[in-house]
Design a protein around this motif. Structure first.
Motif: not given
Lengths: 452, 452
Positions: B39-48, A107, A9, A14, A121, B123, B107, B87-88, B78
């Motif tokens: 492993f590398t850290p990732l962060d994606t939106p809570v809303i999709e 967030k 979005l 991201e 966000e 989480y 979360k 998706k990512y 999510r």
């Protein structure tokens, strides 16, 4: 199968893996700095009941809120971390010890119109000190120190923490008999930098119905500047005319007095009478932080003292002081300005092991040994060409590659290549680990932000 | 002013400061362990967008989803970290290097019926390795090692990682001509522990229309047990009858073969043919992890190998293997079982400074010095009784209190008391810091979880 086009979005950040590591490093720095000042980490739900979250009601924010029904429940996503803190302190009052010092990095959600650099966000990183009934002025004096240490630890040098006190402003406007118009005057005066003194004078006299004499007084007052001591001296002239002003001046003097003991260099601090902060609920010291080379960005860390954190939830008087960093926006802006350190280690591993034998036991055992010694290790056993595997390490910035073939296994050694220098060693596992750790230590350090 | 009763929604975990520190410590352990494995850290939106998030559609989950409109947009929160990962990877495919190894701790939201120990916001801590087209079996063999190191680092000893392979199950059911009924058979067989063999036999023959001979075969097969080698030997008997089975057995043999090189002790691992994992998309090795003394809790870390992560978004074949820890539930359960270490340091500060003079400069400078030396320090300048301040340190578990009066300042010393022992020293600032840091080091260590 018909595919759904994958998309994220707009207004939602991201990141790719490397910048994500930069972002995580920033958050780590914040967590560590806040912890040094005795703040405890807190986590509250992203979703709250709308009744609770919107207890204050009204305002610009309400339109932006993500609000929805789920079953019978009227729910909203938090739009800041302050309201959830107010709820938390009111709800858990009996289980907390005061002063309660907490930080929260989380967030928040605002459905603003999407535009470049604005996020729907975004992370806020907040600290607050909450008192029970009272809160000593030293807490307000400590905040610039926390801001200074935080931004210094991130790698910034050219920034300034600007401080004012709402009581000075309120007291001053009371002297002029302009208490009622004060909020509107402050909003106007806030535009001084943008529209200039003449235009401000015009608006004050024509739209806010301030007399020309008072408008002059206001402009003179608001433009008091110089060193902190000079500003305090000029303010001294107004003393004795209004008790609120006097109390504000005393507080500001205290904040300035302890600066050097708190380790804040003079060049990173300024008393600035134009700062008022939009929010109505600040009642004492207010803070803004600007990047000297990027004033157009505005404040990157703001906050202030308030008298009544949780008035919508409890009769308890809970004064506090807090600041907030809009982390997602800051990160975006730093990227835009090319201030993020490109040399920061963002590799997912320190070592990539390329086994050259069918039986992987030795390679696996070596990986296990490296990990037990704290070396971040990845095994690469995919069926790819040797060149592709080296290019993989290269792309990810993995500094060391280990080759393990029959010869090495038989000789009890490990072939280890540092990609940046091409230097290759054949040492036993222990010595290889020692070499890698020494190399990593030498490369370590470096801040997230690098000013040019 | 009318007050709104502060409350937190049911099904949403909101911790007090001390348990919050325990939770943060758990997350830190996870982050550090995952990083050791590259492993590398990732962060994606809570809303999709709902279209993207629900591309797979249907299923139990859909009813639980927090879905709402904002303007024209149909949005959802999510409900796991796997769909956002799919998706990512599909969206950022060209910017990623494969195999792509990421971890994400975030979360997720499921509007389940509220009940004790079930959370609507919780989480998940996920790791996944994604290949481009292919992915070597060694990645599946590595997962038990990651699970083992993670739980060991948290402090657990009495747990078991149970492993099976979907190909073995699918191949076996194909041998019996029961491919179509296989999912239903597996669901039934999964209840073996709860309802017993007789009841399973009854359901298989009566409801799933399996012949009695086949039902016997299934029950015999599913109850194969013993040491890993014994199980593999018994499975060997079935070899040569179905290529899928043979391939699964080879994979399982590989996973078991590398266990010791990966540092997984035998007692923490078992081949368990009853494990199938509910989700349809697992195609190879599957994992469950159980706490030996608390089997009723079920699996605390599960996952498996899948062939097609992002089939709803891309034509690319993206096989992977991953595991997930339901962190909020695990934390809750550990608390219920009194397995959280009560001696873990959860204090927000290491030292509380109590200034005894009006001028605070010396106390502030001392606090600054302590912080520069990495000692987490809080100044307590509120107008409270001395006893109250000591009790404040005591309640929060702050181990050291420093008193700074005229006498100490004049003598150039600092009075520092260790609350636990009552031991008080009067040393200069440097020596005091040395003493405190030595004391903190001695107290440090200790895991989040302590088994009785």
């Amino acid at each position: 199968m018909a595919k759904v086009a994958p998309r994220t979005l707009s207004g939602f950040m991201e990141l790719n893996p490397a910048p994500q590591v930069q972002m995580e490093t920033m958050m780590d720095v914040l967590r560590k700095t806040y912890a040094l000042y005795g703040f405890t980490p807190l986590d509250t739900p992203v979703i709250e009941s709308s009744e609770v979250l919107l207890a204050k009601g009204g305002g610009e924010t309400e339109k932006q809120i993500y609000r929805f029904q789920k079953g019978d429940a009227d729910l909203s996503l938090r739009f800041d971390l302050t309201v959830p803190l107010a709820k938390y302190v009111a709800l858990h009052y009996n289980e907390l010890s005061f002063p309660f010092r907490r930080f929260q990095i989380g967030k928040v959600y605002r459905g603003e119109r999407a535009q470049r650099g604005r996020f729907r966000e975004f992370y806020q990183a907040d600290i607050d000190v909450i008192g029970d009934g009272k809160l000593d002025i030293i807490n307000e004096a400590e905040i610039p120190s926390i801001i200074y240490k935080t931004f210094s630890a991130l790698g910034l040098k050219r920034f300034r923490i600007c401080v004012n006190n709402r009581k000075i402003l309120n007291g001053f406007y009371a002297m002029l008999g302009l208490t009622e118009q004060a909020p509107e005057i402050m909003r106007t005066v806030d535009k001084l930098d943008k529209i200039g003194a003449e235009k401000v004078f015009k608006i004050l006299t024509e739209d806010v119905s301030v007399s020309p004499e008072n408008a002059h007084e206001i402009l003179n007052f608001i433009q008091i500047s110089g060193s902190d001591q000079q500003v305090l001296q000029e303010l001294d002239v107004y003393k004795g005319r209004n008790p609120v002003f006097d109390s504000g001046l005393e507080e500001l003097t205290t904040v300035v007095r302890y600066l050097s003991a708190f380790g804040v260099p003079e060049e990173n601090f300024a008393v600035d009478l134009t700062i008022a902060r939009g929010l109505d609920y600040y009642t004492g010291t207010v803070y803004e932080t600007t990047l000297l080379d990027y004033p157009e960005i505005g404040s990157v860390c703001s906050g202030g003292r308030y008298d009544n954190l949780a008035e919508y939830y409890t009769e308890k008087q809970l004064p506090g002081v807090g600041i907030s960093i809009g982390l997602t926006r800051l990160f975006y802006v730093l990227g835009e300005q090319k201030l993020l350190n490109p040399d920061l280690n963002t590799a997912p591993a320190d070592v990539l092991i390329l086994p050259m034998t069918d039986d992987l036991s030795h390679a696996v055992a070596l990986a296990t040994l490296l990990r037990e010694n704290g070396v971040r290790t990845q095994l690469h056993c995919e069926q790819k060409k040797f060149k592709q595997k080296i290019s993989y390490a290269d792309k990810l910035g993995i500094p060391y590659v280990i080759f393990l073939g029959e010869d090495e296994i038989n000789a009890g050694v490990v072939a280890c290549k540092e990609l940046a220098t091409g230097e290759q060693t054949k040492l036993d596992a222990k010595a290889t680990i020692y070499r890698i750790k020494a190399g990593l230590d030498a490369k370590a350090g470096g801040t997230v932000i690098v000013e040019r």
